[in-house]
Design a protein around this motif. Structure first.
Motif, PDB file in Angstrom:
ATOM      1  N   ASN A 183      -1.972   0.325   6.733  1.00 25.81           N
ATOM      2  CA  ASN A 183      -1.508  -0.960   7.275  1.00 25.81           C
ATOM      3  C   ASN A 183      -0.673  -1.789   6.281  1.00 25.81           C
ATOM      4  OD1 ASN A 183      -3.578  -1.777   5.659  1.00 25.81           O
ATOM      5  ND2 ASN A 183      -4.708  -2.886   7.246  1.00 25.81           N
TER       6      ASN A 183
ATOM      7  N   ILE B 196      -4.447   1.095  11.568  1.00 23.60           N
ATOM      8  CA  ILE B 196      -5.399   0.234  10.848  1.00 23.60           C
ATOM      9  C   ILE B 196      -5.710   0.803   9.458  1.00 23.60           C
ATOM     10  CG2 ILE B 196      -7.502   1.272  11.797  1.00 23.60           C
ATOM     11  CD1 ILE B 196      -8.586  -1.655  12.046  1.00 23.60           C
ATOM     12  N   ASP B 197      -5.586   2.117   9.298  1.00 26.09           N
ATOM     13  CA  ASP B 197      -5.813   2.713   7.967  1.00 26.09           C
ATOM     14  C   ASP B 197      -4.591   2.481   7.074  1.00 26.09           C
ATOM     15  OD1 ASP B 197      -8.220   4.823   8.578  1.00 26.09           O
ATOM     16  OD2 ASP B 197      -6.813   4.658  10.239  1.00 26.09           O
TER      17      ASP B 197
ATOM     18  N   ARG C  93      -1.705 -14.265   4.138  1.00 29.04           N
ATOM     19  CA  ARG C  93      -2.445 -13.635   5.247  1.00 29.04           C
ATOM     20  C   ARG C  93      -1.662 -13.792   6.551  1.00 29.04           C
ATOM     21  NH1 ARG C  93      -6.701 -10.272   4.181  1.00 29.04           N
ATOM     22  NH2 ARG C  93      -7.296 -10.680   6.330  1.00 29.04           N
TER      23      ARG C  93
ATOM     24  N   ARG D 228     -19.250   0.236   4.338  1.00 25.31           N
ATOM     25  CA  ARG D 228     -18.553   0.354   5.627  1.00 25.31           C
ATOM     26  C   ARG D 228     -18.229   1.820   5.913  1.00 25.31           C
ATOM     27  NH1 ARG D 228     -15.925  -4.903   5.987  1.00 25.31           N
ATOM     28  NH2 ARG D 228     -15.025  -4.369   8.007  1.00 25.31           N
TER      29      ARG D 228
ATOM     30  N   PHE E  80     -15.646   3.217   6.987  1.00 23.65           N
ATOM     31  CA  PHE E  80     -14.290   3.651   6.660  1.00 23.65           C
ATOM     32  C   PHE E  80     -14.020   3.669   5.148  1.00 23.65           C
ATOM     33  CE2 PHE E  80     -14.159  -0.915   7.689  1.00 23.65           C
ATOM     34  CZ  PHE E  80     -13.619  -1.432   6.517  1.00 23.65           C
TER      35      PHE E  80
ATOM     36  N   TYR F  94     -12.370  -2.181  -3.938  1.00 16.71           N
ATOM     37  CA  TYR F  94     -12.900  -2.349  -2.575  1.00 16.71           C
ATOM     38  C   TYR F  94     -14.430  -2.279  -2.534  1.00 16.71           C
ATOM     39  CZ  TYR F  94      -8.358  -2.266  -0.181  1.00 16.71           C
ATOM     40  OH  TYR F  94      -7.107  -2.585   0.301  1.00 16.71           O
TER      41      TYR F  94
ATOM     42  N   LEU G  37     -10.613   4.760   3.230  1.00 19.02           N
ATOM     43  CA  LEU G  37      -9.837   3.700   2.591  1.00 19.02           C
ATOM     44  C   LEU G  37      -9.505   4.081   1.138  1.00 19.02           C
ATOM     45  CD1 LEU G  37      -8.709   0.784   2.587  1.00 19.02           C
ATOM     46  CD2 LEU G  37     -11.034  -0.025   2.114  1.00 19.02           C
TER      47      LEU G  37
ATOM     48  N   HIS H   9     -16.576  -3.334   0.344  1.00 20.97           N
ATOM     49  CA  HIS H   9     -16.592  -2.539   1.581  1.00 20.97           C
ATOM     50  C   HIS H   9     -17.388  -1.242   1.453  1.00 20.97           C
ATOM     51  CE1 HIS H   9     -13.804  -5.140   3.574  1.00 20.97           C
ATOM     52  NE2 HIS H   9     -12.798  -4.880   2.781  1.00 20.97           N
TER      53      HIS H   9
ATOM     54  N   LYS I 274       0.834  -1.213   0.000  1.00 21.35           N
ATOM     55  CA  LYS I 274       0.000   0.000   0.000  1.00 21.35           C
ATOM     56  C   LYS I 274       0.872   1.269   0.000  1.00 21.35           C
ATOM     57  CE  LYS I 274      -4.004  -2.153   2.271  1.00 21.35           C
ATOM     58  NZ  LYS I 274      -4.999  -2.017   3.376  1.00 21.35           N
TER      59      LYS I 274
ATOM     60  N   THR J 286      -5.304  -7.130  10.666  1.00 25.44           N
ATOM     61  CA  THR J 286      -5.626  -5.854  10.003  1.00 25.44           C
ATOM     62  C   THR J 286      -5.097  -4.662  10.802  1.00 25.44           C
ATOM     63  OG1 THR J 286      -7.643  -6.912   9.195  1.00 25.44           O
ATOM     64  CG2 THR J 286      -7.537  -4.510   9.032  1.00 25.44           C
TER      65      THR J 286
ATOM     66  N   ARG K 260       2.717  -6.405   8.962  1.00 28.92           N
ATOM     67  CA  ARG K 260       2.023  -5.256   9.555  1.00 28.92           C
ATOM     68  C   ARG K 260       2.625  -4.859  10.898  1.00 28.92           C
ATOM     69  NH1 ARG K 260      -3.988  -7.067   7.426  1.00 28.92           N
ATOM     70  NH2 ARG K 260      -4.107  -5.603   5.665  1.00 28.92           N
TER      71      ARG K 260
HETATM   72  P1  IDP Z   1      -7.763  -6.911   5.608  1.00 32.23           P
HETATM   73  O1  IDP Z   1      -7.021  -5.898   4.773  1.00 32.23           O
HETATM   74  O2  IDP Z   1      -6.942  -7.369   6.780  1.00 32.23           O
HETATM   75  O3  IDP Z   1      -8.330  -8.053   4.800  1.00 32.23           O
HETATM   76  P2  IDP Z   1     -10.492  -5.840   5.751  1.00 32.23           P
HETATM   77  O4  IDP Z   1     -11.415  -6.028   6.920  1.00 32.23           O
HETATM   78  O5  IDP Z   1     -10.795  -6.570   4.490  1.00 32.23           O
HETATM   79  O6  IDP Z   1      -9.000  -6.137   6.262  1.00 32.23           O
HETATM   80  O7  IDP Z   1     -10.473  -4.276   5.459  1.00 32.23           O
HETATM   81  C1  IDP Z   1      -9.873  -3.758   4.292  1.00 32.23           C
HETATM   82  C2  IDP Z   1      -9.028  -2.575   4.645  1.00 32.23           C
HETATM   83  O8  IDP Z   1      -9.877  -1.534   5.124  1.00 32.23           O
HETATM   84  C3  IDP Z   1      -8.021  -2.802   5.784  1.00 32.23           C
HETATM   85  O9  IDP Z   1      -6.809  -3.366   5.357  1.00 32.23           O
HETATM   86  C4  IDP Z   1      -7.830  -1.395   6.308  1.00 32.23           C
HETATM   87  O10 IDP Z   1      -6.903  -0.671   5.507  1.00 32.23           O
HETATM   88  C5  IDP Z   1      -9.211  -0.794   6.139  1.00 32.23           C
HETATM   89  N1  IDP Z   1      -9.967  -0.918   7.395  1.00 32.23           N
HETATM   90  C6  IDP Z   1     -10.576  -2.015   7.892  1.00 32.23           C
HETATM   91  N2  IDP Z   1     -11.186  -1.768   9.060  1.00 32.23           N
HETATM   92  C7  IDP Z   1     -10.965  -0.458   9.296  1.00 32.23           C
HETATM   93  C8  IDP Z   1     -11.377   0.403  10.355  1.00 32.23           C
HETATM   94  O11 IDP Z   1     -12.045   0.019  11.306  1.00 32.23           O
HETATM   95  N3  IDP Z   1     -10.950   1.695  10.236  1.00 32.23           N
HETATM   96  C9  IDP Z   1     -10.210   2.160   9.189  1.00 32.23           C
HETATM   97  N4  IDP Z   1      -9.808   1.355   8.165  1.00 32.23           N
HETATM   98  C10 IDP Z   1     -10.189   0.079   8.230  1.00 32.23           C
END
Ligand code: IDP
Length: 142
Positions: free
Chosen positions: A114, A111-112, A87, A57, A59, A51, A63, A54, A11, A93, A104
């Protein structure tokens, strides 16, 4: 065990930190082969499409903003159990929850931001590979 292919994305945060090679070393040391790769600055439409799962969602907008903030390095990894193996190499995450020694834990700030993306299932791996690569751009493992 099955030979699988999966999508990995380094990323914008990790590309900016100049650690593409260090992350590639994790894949190769774990026996995963890079069988396709391209650097790309995603457009908003590409990030939203990638994406799409998502999009409801909270976020999602953050994202997409983050994933379009700079170039990413996209690769297809091939090897035994590649989807789960990638993984495991990535870690959780949220980097604060990621096991020590994972990508990570070592390279991600939040988490943003990552550091890496990895497909989470065979179905999504197939969709994500086709999203970025023509079949002629993916090379057979050596
Ligand atoms: P993953 O990348 O570990 O598979 P996912 O749940 O598929 O995780 O989420 C996709 C991406 O969205 C994450 O890698 C992260 O960058 C972002 N993300 C997920 N959950 C959050 C959150 O609660 N806040 C902000 N960004 C998030």
């Amino acid at each position: 065990m099955a030979i699988e292919r999966t999508i990995s994305i380094v990323k914008p945060d990790a590309v900016g930190k100049n650690v593409i090679g260090k992350i590639y070393d994790r894949f190769e040391s774990a026996g995963l082969k890079i069988v396709a790769a391209k650097m790309k600055h995603l457009s908003r439409a590409e990030a939203e499409g990638f994406y799409a799962v998502h999009k409801e969602r909270p976020f999602f907008n953050d994202l997409v903003n983050f994933m379009t903030s700079g170039p990413v390095m996209i690769q297809v990894l091939e090897g035994e159990n590649a989807i789960l193996k990638n993984r495991e190499l990535m870690g959780a995450t949220d980097p604060k929850k990621a096991d020590a020694g994972t990508i990570r834990a070592d390279f991600a700030a939040s988490i943003d931001a990552n550091a890496v993306h990895g497909s989470d299932s065979p179905e999504n791996a197939a969709i994500e590979i086709a999203f970025f690569f023509a079949s002629s751009e993916v090379y057979a493992g050596r």
